[in-house]
Design an enzyme around this catalytic site. Structure first.
Site, short mmCIF file in Angstrom:
data_model
loop_
_atom_site.label_atom_id
_atom_site.label_comp_id
_atom_site.label_asym_id
_atom_site.label_seq_id
_atom_site.Cartn_x
_atom_site.Cartn_y
_atom_site.Cartn_z
N GLU A 97 2.59 0.68 4.59
CA GLU A 97 2.04 2.02 4.41
C GLU A 97 3.15 3.07 4.47
OE1 GLU A 97 -1.12 2.46 3.82
OE2 GLU A 97 -2.18 0.75 4.68
N HIS A 144 -12.16 8.66 -1.13
CA HIS A 144 -10.99 7.87 -0.77
C HIS A 144 -9.96 8.71 -0.02
CE1 HIS A 144 -7.53 5.03 -1.80
NE2 HIS A 144 -8.45 4.22 -1.31
N ASP A 155 -9.67 11.86 -3.93
CA ASP A 155 -8.53 11.59 -3.07
C ASP A 155 -7.82 12.90 -2.76
OD1 ASP A 155 -6.13 10.20 -1.90
OD2 ASP A 155 -7.11 8.47 -2.77
N PHE A 209 -17.13 -0.27 -2.69
CA PHE A 209 -17.73 -1.61 -2.67
C PHE A 209 -19.26 -1.57 -2.64
CE2 PHE A 209 -13.53 -2.47 -0.65
CZ PHE A 209 -13.04 -3.32 -1.62
N HIS A 250 0.83 -1.21 0.00
CA HIS A 250 0.00 0.00 0.00
C HIS A 250 0.86 1.25 0.00
CE1 HIS A 250 -3.98 1.94 1.26
NE2 HIS A 250 -4.29 1.13 0.26
#
Length: 451
Positions: A385, A357, A169, A306, A138
Site C-alpha cells: 500500500e 470506493h 473514489d 461485490f 495495491h
C-alpha cells in the site's frame, strides 16, 4: 501512559516527519469520476518524457481500451516517451470474479502489443505474494513528468464513468517534481530491479510456481523499503509526505496509528469496506471516551462492488457486502452511546446502483491522508500500500477540502441507531445459511483477515 501523553507523542511524530514543500497553486482536488477520466486522458496526451501508471488492474473493457489506445497514440506521437504500467501479477492473469469470459487482462495486453507492433509500452505484473489471497499489488499513483494523479481507483468502465454506472473514489492532482521523482525512483530501484517482476504483454510469461522463491525474496525486501527523500519543508507551510508499506509493522501503518491518535478535536474517516484492524477500533473508541468527535463514512452494502441483487444468480462472493454490514452493525451497537450523544457520526453512502470506493482520513483541519489503503486487516498485513499525507497548517486547502467533503456527504444518510442496519435474520436465505455455517465452524475471524 496517559491518553494526553499518547496524543502529544502522536502529534510529535507528525511534526518530526520529513516533508516536501508543496505550492498551493499546484495541488487540486478532483470531485468526480468524470473529472478523473478527463484529466487522465489530458495528461496522457500532454506527457513529454514519462508516464508511469501503478494500479491494481487495468481492465480489458471499454474504459481500459480507451486508456490503452490513448497511451499508444501518445507513444506514437512521441517515440521518446517512456511509458510503463504496473499492475498486480495474479489479478492480470485471471478473469474478473463472476465473469464467464476466458480472456484475461494479460492476454488482452498481448493482443494490443501485436496490434501496435512498432510501439513499445511495457506492462509489468507485480507479485506481492505467491497467491493473490495472500497479498496484492495495491500501489497507487499515475505519474506524468512532474505531475502525480493520486487516487484509489484502478482503470475500468465504472472507475472512469464510461456509461451509466460509476465507482466513486478520491482524486488528487499534484504538480511537484520532487514528489514524482521520489515515486519514480522507488519503482525504478525497487520494483524493476527485482527478477520477480515480469512483463505481462508477452506470450512467454513465466509460470508463477517457477517464480516462487523470487517472490518470497521480493516480499521480504519490500517489508524493509520506504520512499527516500530529503526534508525541504518546515511545519509552518503546506507540505506533503509520501508513504509506502507492506506487512503489519510498516511505516504506513505506523503513520495511520499516529495520525488517528493525534486527534485533538475531530476526525473524519472514509472506508469502502467496514473491517477496521483491532488496533484502529481501540484507538477510535478511546478518542470517543475522551470527548473527541468521530465521523465515519462508509458505503452501503448495495454500494459494494461485490453486491449482487437477491433475485439474480447467486455467487459465493456476494456474501462479502453482508459480512461488512455485520461488522458495522456490531461496531455501531457497541458504541451506540456516542451516537446518541451526536459524538459519533456514521454516514452510509448510497447513490442508485453506483459503488463507493473512498479511502481517507482528515484530522483537525490540519492533516489529511489520501490512500488506496482500505483500513482493513488485509491492507494492514498482506497488500503493498501507499499514501500521501498532507499537512496544511495555514488551511490553504480548506475550500477544496470542504467542497470535497460536501460532495462525499451528498449521497449519505446518518445512522441514528444500530437497528437501522439490516440484521442477519432478514438477509436472503442463501446468504444467511452460508454466514451461519461460517460462524459455526469459526471461519468468520479468518475470513475477516483476508477480506
Amino acid at each position: 501512559m496517559s491518553l494526553k501523553f499518547k496524543q502529544i507523542k502522536c502529534q510529535q511524530y507528525l511534526i518530526n516527519l520529513p516533508k516536501v514543500f508543496q505550492s498551493v497553486s499546484d495541488i487540486n482536488i478532483l470531485y468526480s469520476t468524470k473529472d478523473f477520466k478527463k484529466i487522465l486522458l489530458k495528461k496522457i496526451s500532454q506527457a513529454k518524457s514519462i508516464i508511469y501508471i501503478t494500479a491494481l488492474y487495468l481492465e480489458k473493457d471499454d474504459g481500459g481500451k480507451k486508456i490503452m489506445h490513448a497511451l499508444y497514440a501518445a507513444k506514437k506521437a512521441n517515440h521518446f516517451l517512456d511509458i510503463k504500467i504496473f499492475v498486480d501479477w495474479h489479478r492480470a492473469q485471471r478473469g474478473y470474479i463472476g465473469s464467464n469470459t476466458k480472456l484475461t487482462n494479460a492476454e488482452w495486453y498481448c493482443k494490443l502489443s501485436r496490434l501496435y507492433p512498432n510501439i513499445n509500452i511495457s506492462i509489468f505484473g507485480v507479485p506481492i505474494n505467491t497467491r493473490e489471497a495472500l497479498g496484492v499489488f495495491h500501489l497507487k499513483g499515475f505519474i506524468f513528468d512532474d505531475v502525480l494523479i493520486y487516487t484509489g481507483a484502478s482503470i475500468n468502465n465504472v472507475y472512469l464513468h464510461m456509461y451509466d454506472k460509476y465507482r466513486y473514489d478520491r482524486y488528487l492532482l499534484i504538480k511537484n517534481i520532487q514528489l514524482t521523482t521520489i515515486m519514480k525512483q522507488f519503482i525504478d530501484n525497487i520494483l524493476l530491479k527485482s527478477n520477480a517482476i515480469n512483463l505481462l504483454n508477452v506470450s512467454n510469461r513465466p509460470k508463477t510456481i517457477k517464480l516462487k522463491s523470487l517472490i518470497k525474496k521480493f516480499r521480504f525486501n519490500l517489508k524493509n523499503t520506504s520512499y527516500n527523500f530529503l526534508n525541504n519543508a518546515t511545519n509552518n507551510v503546506l507540505s506533503i509526505t509520501p508513504f509506502i508499506g507492506l506487512g503489519k509493522k510498516n511505516n504506513l501503518n505506523n503513520l495511520i496509528i499516529n495520525l488517528i491518535g493525534s486527534t485533538k478535536n475531530n476526525i473524519i474517516i472514509c472506508t469502502p469496506y467496514f473491517n477496521f484492524p483491532s488496533i484502529l477500533v481501540k484507538i477510535i473508541t478511546k478518542l470517543l471516551y475522551n470527548g473527541k468527535k468521530v465521523e465515519i463514512i462508509v458505503g452501503d452494502k448495495t454500494a459494494n462492488d461485490f453486491y449482487i441483487l437477491p433475485e439474480k444468480k447467486f455467487k459465493i462472493i456476494s456474501i462479502l457486502p453482508y459480512l461488512y454490514e455485520m461488522n458495522l452493525r456490531f461496531f455501531v451497537k457497541k458504541l451506540q452511546f456516542f451516537i446518541d450523544k451526536k459524538q459519533l457520526i456514521i454516514r452510509i453512502w448510497k447513490c442508485n446502483d453506483n459503488t463507493y470506493h473512498l479511502k481517507g482520513i482528515w484530522v483537525d483541519d490540519s492533516w489529511q491522508l489520501i490512500t488506496g489503503n482500505n483500513l482493513n486487516p488485509r491492507a494492514w498485513k498482506l497488500d503493498l500500500e501507499n499514501a500521501i499525507l498532507i499537512h496544511d497548517p495555514k488551511k490553504e486547502l480548506d475550500n477544496q477540502k470542504c467542497y470535497e467533503l460536501k460532495c462525499i456527504r451528498t449521497y449519505t444518510n446518518i445512522i441514528n441507531h444500530y437497528n437501522e442496519l439490516d440484521d442477519i435474520h432478514i438477509y436472503p436465505i442463501k446468504i444467511k445459511k452460508i454466514i451461519r455455517r461460517i460462524r459455526r465452524i469459526r471461519l468468520d475471524k479468518i475470513i475477516n483477515q483476508i477480506l
